[in-house]
Design an enzyme around this catalytic site. Sequence first.
Site, PDB file in Angstrom:
ATOM      1  N   ASN A   1     -35.288 -13.493  29.451  1.00  0.00           N
ATOM      2  CA  ASN A   1     -35.108 -12.414  30.895  1.00  0.00           C
ATOM      3  C   ASN A   1     -33.772 -11.722  30.423  1.00  0.00           C
ATOM      4  OD1 ASN A   1     -34.616 -11.665  33.442  1.00  0.00           O
ATOM      5  ND2 ASN A   1     -34.255 -13.690  33.601  1.00  0.00           N
TER       6      ASN A   1
ATOM      7  N   VAL B   1     -39.877 -15.139  36.322  1.00  0.00           N
ATOM      8  CA  VAL B   1     -39.822 -14.338  35.184  1.00  0.00           C
ATOM      9  C   VAL B   1     -41.165 -15.195  34.760  1.00  0.00           C
ATOM     10  CG1 VAL B   1     -39.908 -14.617  32.934  1.00  0.00           C
ATOM     11  CG2 VAL B   1     -38.532 -13.335  34.279  1.00  0.00           C
ATOM     12  N   GLN B   2     -41.571 -16.703  35.064  1.00  0.00           N
ATOM     13  CA  GLN B   2     -42.386 -17.716  34.479  1.00  0.00           C
ATOM     14  C   GLN B   2     -43.600 -17.382  35.423  1.00  0.00           C
ATOM     15  OE1 GLN B   2     -39.274 -17.903  35.237  1.00  0.00           O
ATOM     16  NE2 GLN B   2     -38.859 -20.935  33.990  1.00  0.00           N
TER      17      GLN B   2
ATOM     18  N   ARG C   1     -33.846  -7.775  42.684  1.00  0.00           N
ATOM     19  CA  ARG C   1     -32.709  -7.614  41.014  1.00  0.00           C
ATOM     20  C   ARG C   1     -33.865  -6.763  40.092  1.00  0.00           C
ATOM     21  NH1 ARG C   1     -34.224 -13.120  37.845  1.00  0.00           N
ATOM     22  NH2 ARG C   1     -36.464 -13.279  38.094  1.00  0.00           N
TER      23      ARG C   1
ATOM     24  N   PHE D   1     -35.599 -13.809  42.769  1.00  0.00           N
ATOM     25  CA  PHE D   1     -35.653 -15.220  42.206  1.00  0.00           C
ATOM     26  C   PHE D   1     -34.423 -16.592  43.367  1.00  0.00           C
ATOM     27  CE2 PHE D   1     -33.643 -18.364  38.808  1.00  0.00           C
ATOM     28  CZ  PHE D   1     -34.762 -19.069  38.532  1.00  0.00           C
TER      29      PHE D   1
ATOM     30  N   THR E   1     -46.052 -12.207  -7.004  1.00  0.00           N
ATOM     31  CA  THR E   1     -46.162 -12.140  -5.964  1.00  0.00           C
ATOM     32  C   THR E   1     -46.247 -10.694  -5.740  1.00  0.00           C
ATOM     33  OG1 THR E   1     -43.863 -11.949  -5.614  1.00  0.00           O
ATOM     34  CG2 THR E   1     -44.521 -14.295  -4.592  1.00  0.00           C
ATOM     35  N   ASP E   2     -45.739 -10.147  -6.509  1.00  0.00           N
ATOM     36  CA  ASP E   2     -46.253  -8.771  -7.309  1.00  0.00           C
ATOM     37  C   ASP E   2     -47.478  -8.013  -7.293  1.00  0.00           C
ATOM     38  OD1 ASP E   2     -44.777  -5.598  -8.226  1.00  0.00           O
ATOM     39  OD2 ASP E   2     -46.030  -5.909  -9.629  1.00  0.00           O
TER      40      ASP E   2
ATOM     41  N   LYS F   1     -46.316 -12.469  -0.767  1.00  0.00           N
ATOM     42  CA  LYS F   1     -45.110 -10.958  -0.398  1.00  0.00           C
ATOM     43  C   LYS F   1     -45.057 -10.564   0.742  1.00  0.00           C
ATOM     44  CE  LYS F   1     -43.590  -8.329  -3.516  1.00  0.00           C
ATOM     45  NZ  LYS F   1     -42.707  -8.730  -4.469  1.00  0.00           N
TER      46      LYS F   1
ATOM     47  N   HIS G   1     -30.304 -10.133  31.125  1.00  0.00           N
ATOM     48  CA  HIS G   1     -29.606  -9.975  32.450  1.00  0.00           C
ATOM     49  C   HIS G   1     -28.782  -8.478  32.421  1.00  0.00           C
ATOM     50  CE1 HIS G   1     -30.878 -14.376  33.155  1.00  0.00           C
ATOM     51  NE2 HIS G   1     -30.046 -14.180  32.208  1.00  0.00           N
TER      52      HIS G   1
HETATM   53  O1  LIG Z   1     -37.329 -15.798  36.387  1.00  0.00           O
HETATM   54  C1  LIG Z   1     -36.501 -16.037  36.304  1.00  0.00           C
HETATM   55  N1  LIG Z   1     -36.484 -17.706  35.487  1.00  0.00           N
HETATM   56  C2  LIG Z   1     -35.503 -18.494  35.729  1.00  0.00           C
HETATM   57  O2  LIG Z   1     -35.863 -19.621  35.063  1.00  0.00           O
HETATM   58  C3  LIG Z   1     -34.504 -17.955  35.625  1.00  0.00           C
HETATM   59  N2  LIG Z   1     -32.340 -19.085  35.397  1.00  0.00           N
HETATM   60  C4  LIG Z   1     -31.934 -17.597  35.167  1.00  0.00           C
HETATM   61  O3  LIG Z   1     -30.673 -17.932  35.978  1.00  0.00           O
HETATM   62  N3  LIG Z   1     -32.968 -16.414  36.007  1.00  0.00           N
HETATM   63  C5  LIG Z   1     -33.852 -16.984  36.174  1.00  0.00           C
HETATM   64  N4  LIG Z   1     -35.285 -16.087  36.507  1.00  0.00           N
END
Ligand SMILES: O=c1[nH]c(=O)c2[nH]c(=O)[nH]c2[nH]1
Length: 300
Positions: free
Chosen positions: A258, A231-232, A178, A161, A59-60, A11, A260
């Site tokens: 990410n 971000v990575q 950004r 970036f 599942t009840d 469930k 935008h």
């Molecule tokens: O932090 C980011 N990682 C990416 O891999 C990526 N690719 C992108 O177009 N912008 C960003 N920004």
Amino acid sequence: MSVLVDSIYGKDNVKFLKIKRDPSNPKIQDVIEVTVKVLLKGAFDVSYTKADNSPIVPTDTVKNTILIKARTEDPFLVENFANILASHFLAKYDHISSVDVDIIQLRWSKYLVNDKFHDHSFIKDGDEKRICHLFRSRVGDFKLTSGIKDLTLLKSTGSMFYGYNKCDYTTLKPTNDRILSTDVDASWVWSNQITSSNISDLSNNGLFDKTYASARKITLDLFATQNSPSVQATMYDMASEILKTSSKIKSVTYTLPNKHYFLMDFSWFNNLKNDEVFYPSPHPNGLINCTVTRDPKSKL
Ligand SMILES: O=c1[nH]c(=O)c2[nH]c(=O)[nH]c2[nH]1
């Protein structure tokens, strides 16, 4: 000839809210609201292949069990509640071989009234959820994951970036300023030091609540304070910090969209310059994931 190679059922979307009253003053209360999913595996093949329903735990019944356990046990410690449910199904039905439990907890927080947290009024703190997943099998597998989902963040500067790979398909311009925005999905897998026998004590001692609070704080603090190179890089740093909070955490995974925001071009209007008004692009979005574990060469 066809062959059944895999099956699972149960469930989903079983929802409840439970009140906890302070024994010294029943008007002082706490609440938990969750969505629970319980999926079962076992000797159910004939229900698929021979239309024989005899092994099926309806599942009840699964739903009823979750709700009765919500009443008779303490679901406020979500990891332990997941284990209570898994224990029940494995103990009650010999033909069940494994149980998956997912719990999603909403964020009801007390709010200030006359500078004091009100005794029994709550505000839903956004879409953020606390999650846990437990997989338990009869032969002793025990895999517990806890996490945060849908914690939406945005910073309007302090993110960069540049230096990325460029080729004939690249149009993106490098930037050292950004907007960065994401919906945090962070989860941590507990090591095999956590078992069905010690999870109750560890829950009562606050391990899971404390780790959740630390992981949330690390995410929020690093997001705000780091001038993010990507971000990575930021998610890796967050995951590494969470790993340091408990030797019982085996790995940490982040999945971050990410989201935008594109600067609008107003040059068509009297050559108007613009670095303030952005368009929140609904799609597409970047999607970035990493799992971080402890270096096997390190001691902790
Ligand atoms: O932090 C980011 N990682 C990416 O891999 C990526 N690719 C992108 O177009 N912008 C960003 N920004």
